[in-house]
Scaffold this active site. Structure first.
Site, PDB file in Angstrom:
ATOM      1  N   GLY A 271      -4.266  -1.012   9.046  1.00 48.99           N
ATOM      2  CA  GLY A 271      -2.627  -1.469   9.271  1.00 48.99           C
ATOM      3  C   GLY A 271      -2.115  -1.516   7.828  1.00 48.99           C
ATOM      4  O   GLY A 271      -2.830  -0.951   6.817  1.00 48.99           O
ATOM      5  N   GLU A 272      -1.236  -2.103   7.696  1.00 46.50           N
ATOM      6  CA  GLU A 272      -0.592  -2.478   6.264  1.00 46.50           C
ATOM      7  C   GLU A 272      -0.103  -1.152   5.589  1.00 46.50           C
ATOM      8  O   GLU A 272       0.206  -1.295   4.578  1.00 46.50           O
ATOM      9  CB  GLU A 272      -1.813  -3.042   5.226  1.00 46.50           C
ATOM     10  CG  GLU A 272      -2.340  -4.425   5.888  1.00 46.50           C
ATOM     11  CD  GLU A 272      -3.471  -4.697   4.614  1.00 46.50           C
ATOM     12  OE1 GLU A 272      -3.487  -4.267   3.887  1.00 46.50           O
ATOM     13  OE2 GLU A 272      -4.350  -5.973   5.322  1.00 46.50           O
ATOM     14  N   ALA A 273       0.217  -0.102   6.358  1.00 45.90           N
ATOM     15  CA  ALA A 273       0.400   1.165   5.756  1.00 45.90           C
ATOM     16  C   ALA A 273      -0.698   1.787   4.934  1.00 45.90           C
ATOM     17  O   ALA A 273      -0.218   2.777   4.255  1.00 45.90           O
ATOM     18  CB  ALA A 273       1.679   0.931   4.998  1.00 45.90           C
TER      19      ALA A 273
END
EC number: 2.4.2.21
Length: 337
Positions: free
Chosen positions: A304-306
């Site tokens: 995640g987290e971009a």
């Protein structure tokens, strides 16, 4: 704060009135592409990416100069059901890590020259447990949408959005199941790494939420009922980028669930987006197929987290660099077949 919508009805109307790609810019890009010193389609998907990007940005040949990455953070009431391998307080701890530059996304964003913004949304006030009722009131949902909308920098020329929120793979699985059908097990993965017993519980929780809320509205209403503040904010940021004609690279499973809510509210709402990567969360591939998006990368990421979307910025930069920087046959004095 934004002046563009004050109610959910106005947000839906905004989605319906979004701009389309510029056909003249697309035609000019396609014509230029055919003059470059290479066989037709020799650069494959890089050529498609360059044409797609220029159709949204219009104007002369250009390079990506100001990409923006936004990480939205929110907490989920359903986390209290034990669906994650980590406690809810990890969300705030990771936000602090982002702010201090210690997370993977800080390193990746820096490596591709992207500005990174972190937006926390009421971390001390988790959403409600969606197995008992809607995750968010209409007022809370609207607030999260506005925060996502306002987080987009109008000077950006590319956007990637990501998230941090313990239990948000549970919410994303519920959203996908409610909007695309199938069984909860088809959409529920291990997320932060739950064991077999944890996966069984997580699947049960997703099924309970879907049964309670399925069929009670469009994509936005489903997002209000089963999503989280950070997921709502991602959806709004993607929509704001369209409003500003900023192309978007989607991140992983949770970002794709936010995008699904948009397209289930308004057809074509994701025409300005591409999928950055295929994550290791099991149902992401099925979700991307439903969105009609082919991922640019497949590296087994599930952070995640971009992170995956930000990595793909380099791919798009390379596509634009070739499109703008290569010589034409005439310029190079090469015979055009």
């Amino acid at each position: 704060m934004t002046d563009y919508f004050a109610t959910l009805s106005e947000f839906r109307a905004l989605l319906k009135a979004q701009p389309d790609p510029d056909p003249q810019a697309l035609a000019a890009a396609a014509d230029h592409n055919m003059q470059l010193t290479k066989p037709p389609a020799a650069l494959g998907q890089l050529e498609d990416l360059a044409l797609w990007y220029r159709s949204w940005r219009a104007g002369p040949l250009t390079a990506i100069a100001a990409p923006q990455v936004i990480v939205f953070a929110g907490n989920h009431g359903v986390a209290a059901r034990g669906v994650s391998a980590f406690p809810a307080e990890v969300t705030a701890q990771m936000v602090m890590n982002f702010e201090h530059g210690g997370a993977a996304i800080n390193q990746i964003a820096g490596s591709v020259g992207a500005m990174l913004d972190v937006v926390s949304i009421d971390l001390d006030r988790p959403t409600d447990d969606f197995t008992q009722g809607p995750a968010m009131s209409e007022a809370d949902f609207l607030t999260a949408l506005k925060q996502g909308w306002d987080a987009v920098n109008p000077s950006a020329d590319l956007l990637v959005v990501g998230e941090m929120g313990i239990a948000n793979t549970t919410a994303a699985a519920a959203l996908a199941c409610a909007m695309l059908g199938g069984e909860a097990a088809d959409w529920t993965g291990r997320g932060t790494g739950v064991d077999d017993a944890g996966l069984t519980l997580k699947t049960k929780v997703v099924a309970e939420g879907v049964v309670l809320h399925q069929g009670q509205g469009d994509g936005m209403e489903t997002l209000r009922r089963l999503g989280g503040r950070e997921i709502a904010a991602m959806a709004a940021a993607i929509a704001r980028a369209r409003h500003l004609r900023i192309p978007v690279i989607l991140d992983g499973f949770i970002c794709s669930a936010a995008a699904l809510a948009l397209v289930k509210t308004q057809d074509g709402a994701l025409d300005h987006t591409v999928a950055g990567h295929l994550s290791a969360e099991g149902a992401h591939d099925k979700l991307l197929q439903a969105l009609g998006k082919k991922p640019l990368l497949s590296l087994g990421l599930r952070l995640g987290e971009a992170s995956g979307g930000a990595l793909a910025i380099g791919i798009l930069k390379a596509a634009l660099a070739c499109h703008a920087g290569m010589a034409t046959f005439a310029q190079a004095g090469v015979t055009d077949a």
